[in-house]
Write an enzyme that holds these catalytic residues in place. Structure first.
Site, mmCIF file in Angstrom:
data_model
loop_
_atom_site.group_PDB
_atom_site.id
_atom_site.type_symbol
_atom_site.label_atom_id
_atom_site.label_comp_id
_atom_site.label_asym_id
_atom_site.label_seq_id
_atom_site.Cartn_x
_atom_site.Cartn_y
_atom_site.Cartn_z
ATOM 1 N N THR A 199 14.687 48.608 83.214
ATOM 2 C CA THR A 199 15.242 48.181 82.241
ATOM 3 C C THR A 199 16.496 47.737 83.382
ATOM 4 O OG1 THR A 199 14.483 49.539 80.814
ATOM 5 C CG2 THR A 199 16.869 49.203 80.659
ATOM 6 N N ARG A 227 7.470 50.955 68.899
ATOM 7 C CA ARG A 227 8.195 51.644 69.055
ATOM 8 C C ARG A 227 9.447 51.220 70.112
ATOM 9 N NH1 ARG A 227 10.913 52.760 74.342
ATOM 10 N NH2 ARG A 227 10.748 55.090 74.648
ATOM 11 N N GLY A 229 13.442 51.936 71.480
ATOM 12 C CA GLY A 229 13.380 53.370 72.751
ATOM 13 C C GLY A 229 15.095 53.765 72.202
ATOM 14 N N ASP A 230 15.649 53.895 73.641
ATOM 15 C CA ASP A 230 17.073 54.405 73.352
ATOM 16 C C ASP A 230 18.296 52.620 74.036
ATOM 17 O OD1 ASP A 230 16.572 53.699 76.359
ATOM 18 O OD2 ASP A 230 17.712 54.984 76.776
ATOM 19 N N THR A 250 18.839 54.616 81.423
ATOM 20 C CA THR A 250 17.670 54.106 81.923
ATOM 21 C C THR A 250 16.892 55.300 82.297
ATOM 22 O OG1 THR A 250 15.830 52.662 83.406
ATOM 23 C CG2 THR A 250 18.140 53.498 83.906
ATOM 24 N N GLY A 251 15.801 54.840 81.207
ATOM 25 C CA GLY A 251 14.239 56.530 81.750
ATOM 26 C C GLY A 251 13.905 56.222 80.245
ATOM 27 N N GLY A 253 12.878 56.570 77.480
ATOM 28 C CA GLY A 253 14.311 56.820 75.869
ATOM 29 C C GLY A 253 14.233 57.779 75.003
HETATM 30 N N1 ASP Z 1 14.970 53.449 78.527
HETATM 31 C C1 ASP Z 1 14.347 52.764 77.811
HETATM 32 C C2 ASP Z 1 13.084 52.027 77.190
HETATM 33 O O1 ASP Z 1 12.698 54.108 76.799
HETATM 34 C C3 ASP Z 1 12.987 52.244 79.060
HETATM 35 C C4 ASP Z 1 14.026 52.109 80.491
HETATM 36 O O2 ASP Z 1 14.489 52.363 80.569
HETATM 37 O O3 ASP Z 1 12.878 51.818 81.659
HETATM 38 O O4 ASP Z 1 12.380 52.193 76.338
#
Ligand code: ASP
Length: 366
Positions: A199, A227, A229-230, A250-251, A253
């Site tokens: 991301t 779905r 995410g955050d 990022t991570g 979510g």
């Molecule tokens: N945070 C993002 C999500 O959950 C994914 C990512 O940051 O790589 O969609």
């Protein structure tokens, strides 16, 4: 009428509090920017020297573009928009070109942006067709009465706004196709696929002390059922407030949403500041009559680098306790720009008007 006068007074009070807290000063030419290109199991043995070189070059290019805008006196919101567009166009990252595939082998992109000077925000979730999703978030913020649009409606809005459209195959890269095919043939699990997330995001403070944050992603490989995410959620993946900070996350979510990570960090900074100011005032020597020999003015008081880092680290530690992986980048109204993450690495970079410019990948760098 009365309502609008009250609203104006409230806005003025908020603006002056923000000014005092951020030390807003037209003469102050300081700026800062931080960027990320995702976090994950970024061990040295998972990345080839070639990939390492390409990623660092891309981060440097994005950082340079944002820095130039800020150095020229441009706004934080323009700087992060330009920065994120460069990362979206780069196939190495999971945003725009290079976005991951859903279970149905499609791309559903999530993005958001926020301007800390007036708390205006825009977001788009589960979209496709727009070449640069961050421009759609920006258009939602600037040209719609809403904060968040999703799916077909958001795609329609993008076309109505005249944003550049691309065919579905534009986003695809051989690497992302291989990832989804491996997942669908059950060779690997979704967790293995996303060992590096990809991301992208940027946060900045401009020369007027205004903050902005933005995030753009393809989400998680193999995601299903629409779905989200955050990343497109204001307060979870993105937040900016001139009184406290700008954050892009990022991570994993789901965990960032549950903790409201981006807003949580900004709220802790905003609450800590007046307490820290009071503590600092109490350390000032008093004269014979018991009065402070000087008063620390709000405009000259800032939270220390250590305090900011601690607040960010505390929230990321809570994320870890909950089971979440990932990290954030931050910028503050006092010019700090940095990161916090609980993964092996995070594609990241930062630059300031003080001459700092660095990019890094692994956890042990810097
Ligand atoms: N945070 C993002 C999500 O959950 C994914 C990512 O940051 O790589 O969609």
């Amino acid at each position: 009428m009365i309502k609008s006068i009250l609203a104006t007074i409230a806005l003025l009070c908020w603006a002056s509090a923000a000014t005092a807290q951020s030390g807003d000063n037209e003469q102050d030419s300081r700026w800062s920017i931080a960027i990320h290109g995702g976090a994950g199991t970024l061990d040295r043995d998972r990345i080839t020297p070639e990939q390492d070189k390409d990623i660092r070059a891309a981060l440097n290019q994005a950082l340079a573009a944002g820095s130039q805008i800020l150095e020229d006196g441009g706004s934080a919101i323009d700087a992060i928009t330009a920065t994120i567009m460069i990362l979206e166009d780069n196939p190495n990252f999971n945003a725009g070109k290079g976005a991951v595939f859903t279970w149905d082998r499609t791309n559903e992109l999530d993005t958001s942006i926020m301007d800390g000077s007036d708390l205006s925000a825009g977001a788009a979730a589960g979209i496709n067709g727009t070449k640069n999703p961050i421009l759609l978030a920006r258009a939602v913020k600037d040209h719609s009465p809403h904060v968040m649009l999703s799916g077909e409606g958001a795609n329609q809005f993008s076309r109505d706004q005249g944003l550049q459209q691309v065919p579905p195959e534009y986003y695809a890269t051989p690497y992302r196709l291989e990832q989804i095919d491996k997942l669908l043939s059950k060779e690997v699990s979704a967790a293995d696929i996303d060992y590096k997330f990809g991301t992208v995001g940027a946060v900045a403070m401009d020369q007027n002390g205004h903050m902005a944050a933005g995030t753009s992603t393809g989400g998680m490989t193999g995601k299903r059922w629409g779905r989200i995410g955050d990343s497109p959620i204001i307060g979870a993946g993105t937040y900016a407030d001139d009184r406290s900070c700008a954050i892009s996350a990022t991570g994993s979510g789901e965990y960032f949403i549950r903790l409201g990570v981006a807003h949580e960090i900004c709220a802790r900074i905003r609450m800590r500041w007046p307490i820290a100011l009071e503590e600092a005032q109490r350390t000032v020597p008093k004269d014979a009559e018991g009065n402070y020999t000087y008063i620390i003015h709000a405009s000259e008081f800032m939270l220390s680098d250590e305090e900011i880092q601690q607040i960010a680290d505390d929230v990321i530690a809570e994320l870890g306790e909950l089971g979440g992986d990932g990290g954030i980048i931050y910028a503050t109204p006092w010019g700090q720009a940095g990161y916090s993450f609980n993964t092996a690495g995070m594609y990241r970079g930062r630059a300031t008007s003080e001459g700092e410019q660095s990019v890094a990948i692994y956890g042990d760098e810097e």
